[in-house]
Structure formats: C-alpha cells, structure tokens
Design a protein around this motif. Structure first.
Motif, PDB file in Angstrom:
ATOM      1  N   SER A  99      54.642  47.895  41.212  1.00 40.86           N
ATOM      2  CA  SER A  99      54.104  47.459  42.682  1.00 40.86           C
ATOM      3  C   SER A  99      52.463  47.155  42.297  1.00 40.86           C
ATOM      4  N   SER A 100      52.024  48.464  41.602  1.00 39.70           N
ATOM      5  CA  SER A 100      50.718  48.658  41.201  1.00 39.70           C
ATOM      6  C   SER A 100      50.324  47.514  40.056  1.00 39.70           C
ATOM      7  N   VAL A 101      50.995  47.379  39.089  1.00 40.29           N
ATOM      8  CA  VAL A 101      50.759  46.545  38.099  1.00 40.29           C
ATOM      9  C   VAL A 101      51.000  44.990  38.501  1.00 40.29           C
ATOM     10  N   LEU A 102      51.852  44.844  39.479  1.00 38.64           N
ATOM     11  CA  LEU A 102      51.955  43.325  39.888  1.00 38.64           C
ATOM     12  C   LEU A 102      50.623  43.046  40.642  1.00 38.64           C
ATOM     13  N   GLU A 103      50.218  43.794  41.548  1.00 41.13           N
ATOM     14  CA  GLU A 103      49.251  43.604  42.460  1.00 41.13           C
ATOM     15  C   GLU A 103      47.945  43.437  41.720  1.00 41.13           C
ATOM     16  N   ALA A 104      47.646  44.218  40.683  1.00 36.13           N
ATOM     17  CA  ALA A 104      46.785  44.166  39.551  1.00 36.13           C
ATOM     18  C   ALA A 104      46.445  42.792  38.802  1.00 36.13           C
ATOM     19  N   THR A 105      47.748  42.479  38.143  1.00 37.45           N
ATOM     20  CA  THR A 105      47.866  41.146  37.741  1.00 37.45           C
ATOM     21  C   THR A 105      47.404  39.986  38.406  1.00 37.45           C
ATOM     22  N   ILE A 114      43.284  31.193  38.891  1.00 43.14           N
ATOM     23  CA  ILE A 114      44.665  30.833  38.798  1.00 43.14           C
ATOM     24  C   ILE A 114      45.348  31.070  40.113  1.00 43.14           C
ATOM     25  N   SER A 115      46.374  30.237  40.120  1.00 43.75           N
ATOM     26  CA  SER A 115      46.868  30.235  41.453  1.00 43.75           C
ATOM     27  C   SER A 115      47.735  31.614  41.700  1.00 43.75           C
ATOM     28  N   ALA A 116      47.889  32.433  42.717  1.00 40.91           N
ATOM     29  CA  ALA A 116      48.402  33.803  42.687  1.00 40.91           C
ATOM     30  C   ALA A 116      49.983  33.741  42.687  1.00 40.91           C
ATOM     31  N   GLU A 117      50.569  32.746  43.929  1.00 39.32           N
ATOM     32  CA  GLU A 117      51.931  32.996  43.839  1.00 39.32           C
ATOM     33  C   GLU A 117      52.980  32.572  42.570  1.00 39.32           C
ATOM     34  N   PRO A 118      52.566  31.606  41.758  1.00 38.79           N
ATOM     35  CA  PRO A 118      53.131  31.418  40.571  1.00 38.79           C
ATOM     36  C   PRO A 118      52.904  32.536  39.496  1.00 38.79           C
ATOM     37  N   VAL A 119      51.891  33.090  39.567  1.00 41.81           N
ATOM     38  CA  VAL A 119      51.691  34.163  39.004  1.00 41.81           C
ATOM     39  C   VAL A 119      52.592  35.543  39.303  1.00 41.81           C
ATOM     40  N   GLN A 171      45.069  35.977  29.767  1.00 49.52           N
ATOM     41  CA  GLN A 171      43.920  35.195  28.882  1.00 49.52           C
ATOM     42  C   GLN A 171      44.587  33.847  28.285  1.00 49.52           C
ATOM     43  N   THR A 172      45.764  34.010  27.540  1.00 48.21           N
ATOM     44  CA  THR A 172      46.412  32.959  27.042  1.00 48.21           C
ATOM     45  C   THR A 172      46.977  31.961  28.145  1.00 48.21           C
ATOM     46  N   ILE A 173      47.444  32.409  29.159  1.00 49.40           N
ATOM     47  CA  ILE A 173      47.802  31.399  30.019  1.00 49.40           C
ATOM     48  C   ILE A 173      46.559  30.383  30.670  1.00 49.40           C
ATOM     49  N   TYR A 174      45.443  31.315  30.634  1.00 50.48           N
ATOM     50  CA  TYR A 174      44.203  30.629  31.186  1.00 50.48           C
ATOM     51  C   TYR A 174      43.881  29.485  30.061  1.00 50.48           C
ATOM     52  N   LEU A 175      43.955  29.813  28.889  1.00 44.49           N
ATOM     53  CA  LEU A 175      43.591  28.852  28.135  1.00 44.49           C
ATOM     54  C   LEU A 175      44.610  27.846  27.948  1.00 44.49           C
ATOM     55  N   MET A 219      42.443  27.098  40.538  1.00 49.01           N
ATOM     56  CA  MET A 219      41.920  27.069  41.854  1.00 49.01           C
ATOM     57  C   MET A 219      40.433  26.744  41.810  1.00 49.01           C
ATOM     58  N   PRO A 220      39.524  26.270  42.706  1.00 48.35           N
ATOM     59  CA  PRO A 220      38.165  26.269  42.732  1.00 48.35           C
ATOM     60  C   PRO A 220      37.596  27.601  42.941  1.00 48.35           C
ATOM     61  N   VAL A 221      36.949  28.330  42.004  1.00 46.29           N
ATOM     62  CA  VAL A 221      36.376  29.298  42.109  1.00 46.29           C
ATOM     63  C   VAL A 221      34.988  29.145  41.482  1.00 46.29           C
TER      64      VAL A 221
END
Length: 460
Positions: A99-105, A114-119, A171-175, A219-221
């Motif tokens: 739970s801790s790792v998932l929420e931090a991710t 990056i959109s939260a739910e698909p992550v 980071q790789t997902i982001y790129l 997402m727009p940030v």
C-alpha cells in the motif's frame, strides 16, 4: 584507476612484496605503473567528456521496450524475494508495504503529470504478478523439501533494488508517453513482452499490462513541476538547421544543442531531445511532446498566439542563396518573383511562409530535407532559396559552389526558445538566457558551431 585507488592497492597487495629481495625493482615498477595510471585516468576523463557532448534524439520506441525490460527485471528479483520470505517464514503478502509503495508511486506519477488511475492499475497488476511468482517458487521448494541457500537481505538489498526499478520505470513511462496513443500499440510492441511471458505471466495479464499503458495520458500540470519531479527536460528540435541544430550520423550538434545541455544542467535535469519538424512544431508543442523547443525558432505572429517564447538570443532576416555565378539574376525580390524561377523551400516554417507571402509568381519546389536542400542549388536542380541570413552565411562558407545573392535582408526575425506556457519556467529560462548572453556564451556557441561546420567544408 586514480592515484588514490592505486596507492591503496599498492599498500594492500604490494607492501609485503616490497619488504623482500626485489624491493628496488618492484618500487620502480610501482612508480612506472602509477604514472601510467595517471595517463589512463586523463584519457578516460577526456573520453567521458567527449561522450557527454555526443547526444542524439530520444528513441521513444526503445523507451517502450525498456518498460517491459524493467518489468521483467522486477519479476527476475522475485525468486530472491521469495527465498528470503520462505527462509524467514514470512507471508508473501505484505499489505502495509504494498500500500505504501503503491500510493508513493501514484503520487510520483501525478507530479510528472501522468494520469493516476492507469498508473495505479499498472502497478497493482505488477504487484499481483510478483506475489503469484513468489508463491510458485515457495510451493516448488515446499513440495521438493528444499530450503533455498541464504538469499540477499530483503530490506537492505532487495527492496532498494525494487524501489530503484520503480523510479526508472516511471521515468521511462514518462518518456514513452506519445507511443501509448498509437492505434496499433499492442500489436506493434507485442514482441517486447516475450521475456515476461517466458516467466509464466499469462496472456490475459500481458494484455492487461498493455491496456493500462495504453490508457496513460499526460495531464495539465505546470511544466517546471514536471521537470523538477522527473529530473528530465524534454527538448524539441528539428535537427536540420545548422548552425543551431544538426543531426548527422545519428548525433546532434549545433549552438542550440550545446545551449540546451547547459540549460538542462541549470534546471538540474537530464536533457532528452525529442524529434519534431517545422510543419508539426506547433502541433507537437500543443500536444505537450516537449517542455521547450530550440533550433533557430523565429518569433512570428502565427506562433505567438499559441506559444510562449523566451527573450530573444539572435536577430536575423531572410536573404537569397544561389549557385555562384548567378548572383546578379536573383539580388532582389522582384528578380526572384518571376515565373520560371525555381525557388526551393523546406515546408512548414518561416521560409515557406515568406515564399507564400512574397513570391506569388513562382511555383515553389517543396523539399523536405533541410540538411541536403542546398545541394539542389549547388548542382543546378534549383535556382534560389530564401532563408535566414545566418544559414546562408554558414552554407556559403561550407560550400564554395554557393553564394549569397545580396547583402540585403528582406525581413527581420528574432529567434528564441519556444517554452511551455508556465510563467515560473519562463522566468527561470529567461534568467538563465540573460546571463548566457551577458557572459558572451551565446555568441561563442554560435562561433564554435560555425567553426565545427566549416571544418567539413565542401570545396569543389
């Protein structure tokens, strides 16, 4: 091997020998090797600096393949994780840790924009696959009555590796984000999941991984927030406009490439160069494919309503370049604007706009490769190109067959960085660029780019 490293090796391994019969000979040998190590160290530093200077376009397809490679590396660690839990009689499921790792991710993904739910879906799925793999190993050991050899420590060794893989994966997902929107995303990259399938991951779960990735969106940030969080600066450029940017043999060079690397360091980020074209520059900008764009981009009335620009760093204008010996025929707009004059132009930028607005009597030749377009003039397949004076100056110095038709410039443009619409980022970039101009670094980079390009001049 540094001097200090070698001194330590000498102390540990050679001191006992030096106390023996061959003290003097070995001492001389040590001095010689120590000098050699210093020379090698200097060469390695030189090589490292050269390697850093060599940059290329980001390969987003390779980034997608890296995503599956990182997922595979995570699964590869599950045997060691399972062994530690089996030896220490710990349950496979650790609700608090997961739970801790998932929420931090998810929180990290949101700072990237990056959109939260698909992550959440993507990493929840990976955690389930990891648990299932751990359980399979434990069941096999239990059935065989085997106790695994002492595994690496879970907290001290394995979890730090998993955490590092998680950061790299984000980071790789982001790129790789633009690739997820391909209509053939799943079929095109199906082969990338081969190693995961070999580890026993079922087809339905592989499909679920693809589905989660395909739903990821930016997402727009604020752009500066994204750069700070990801430690990545995405830089759009065409790579076809020397002396500002030029791609040759897979490598990017030019005054603006060097400037972008310096800017990335100023922002404490890694520069990643994203390919764009003059025709798609503003579309890619609006599509958030990069944080800023460089490469001799002119501030125009068409671009300013859409994009934000830095303070200017260069002012120039349009002027004609021709084959030497024909200068007297094309020294004015009126002489160029005649039916039958073969005006060549690279589409999508200010050069085409100039031709469309001022040369109504010609039928322009559209030529998409701005890196080889001047060869068309030099060999007589076109008569004239109207482009920025800095490019004309460079090309006429590089190729003795090409000449500037007139000292006159037909229009004036300021060149600047095209920046994401984030006031904080624009303020930081302007502060950096102002200091670069005042220190003379901007003009020096341009001189260096001219010198570099002219070293490969064509003299036929």
């Amino acid at each position: 091997m540094t001097f200090n490293t070698y001194h330590w090796m000498e102390k540990v391994f050679l001191s006992p020998i030096l106390r023996g019969t061959y003290h003097d000979a070995l001492a001389s040998w040590c001095i010689a090797v120590r000098k050699l190590s210093c020379i090698l160290c200097a060469l390695l530093v030189l090589f490292a600096n050269t390697a850093v200077a060599q940059v290329s376009f980001l390969d987003q397809e390779d980034q997608v393949r890296q995503i599956f490679a990182l997922i595979d590396k995570r699964l590869e660690l599950m045997q060691a994780v399972a062994a530690w839990k089996h030896v220490h009689q710990r349950p496979v499921l650790d609700d608090i840790r997961e739970s801790s790792v998932l929420e931090a991710t998810v929180a990290q993904a949101q700072t990237f924009g990056i959109s939260a739910e698909p992550v959440r879906e993507l990493f929840t799925l990976q955690m389930r696959l990891a648990r299932e793999m751990q359980q399979r190993f434990i069941d096999q050991w239990t059935a065989a009555g085997v106790v695994p050899a002492a595994p690496p420590d879970l907290s001290a060794e394995l979890r730090p590796q998993l955490d590092k893989l998680g950061v790299q994966l984000m980071q790789t997902i982001y790129l790789a984000m633009p690739e997820f929107q391909r209509q053939d995303f799943h079929s095109y990259y199906a082969g990338s999941a081969h190693s995961i399938a070999q580890r026993g991951v079922e087809e339905r779960d592989i499909n679920a991984l693809f589905d989660a990735l395909a739903r990821l969106r930016l997402m727009p940030v604020p752009a500066l927030q994204r750069i700070t969080a990801s430690r990545i600066l995405r830089i759009g450029t065409t790579g076809d406009y020397a002396p500002f940017t030029l791609e040759s043999r897979g490598m990017l060079t030019g005054a603006d490439i060097a400037a972008a690397i310096s800017l990335a360091a100023f922002l404490d980020a890694e520069p990643q160069f994203v390919r764009t074209t003059w025709a798609t520059l503003m579309t890619d900008y609006q599509g958030n494919r990069f944080d800023l764009a460089i490469g001799g981009i002119s501030i125009t009335i068409e671009r300013t309503p859409i994009g934000s620009f830095s303070i200017p760093y260069y002012r120039g204008g349009k002027t004609p370049i021709v084959r030497c010996g024909t200068e007297s025929r094309f020294g004015s707009l009126n002489e160029i604007n005649q039916a039958g004059v073969r005006v060549i132009v690279n589409p999508g930028g200010t050069n085409e706009r100039f031709v469309r607005e001022h040369l109504h009597n010609v039928q322009p030749i559209l030529y998409t490769d701005n890196r080889t377009i001047f060869e068309e003039i030099a060999t007589g397949r076109a008569d004239v190109m109207v482009t920025d004076d800095v490019e004309v100056d460079l090309q006429t110095q590089r190729d003795s067959r090409l000449c500037r038709a007139t000292a006159e410039v037909f229009t004036q443009y300021d060149k600047a960085l095209l920046i994401a619409c984030d006031p904080k980022l624009i303020t930081k970039v302007d502060a950096w660029l102002s200091a670069e101009r005042e220190s003379g670094k901007v003009s020096q980079r341009l001189k260096d780019a001219f010198s570099s390009e002219n070293s490969s001049a064509i003299t036929r």
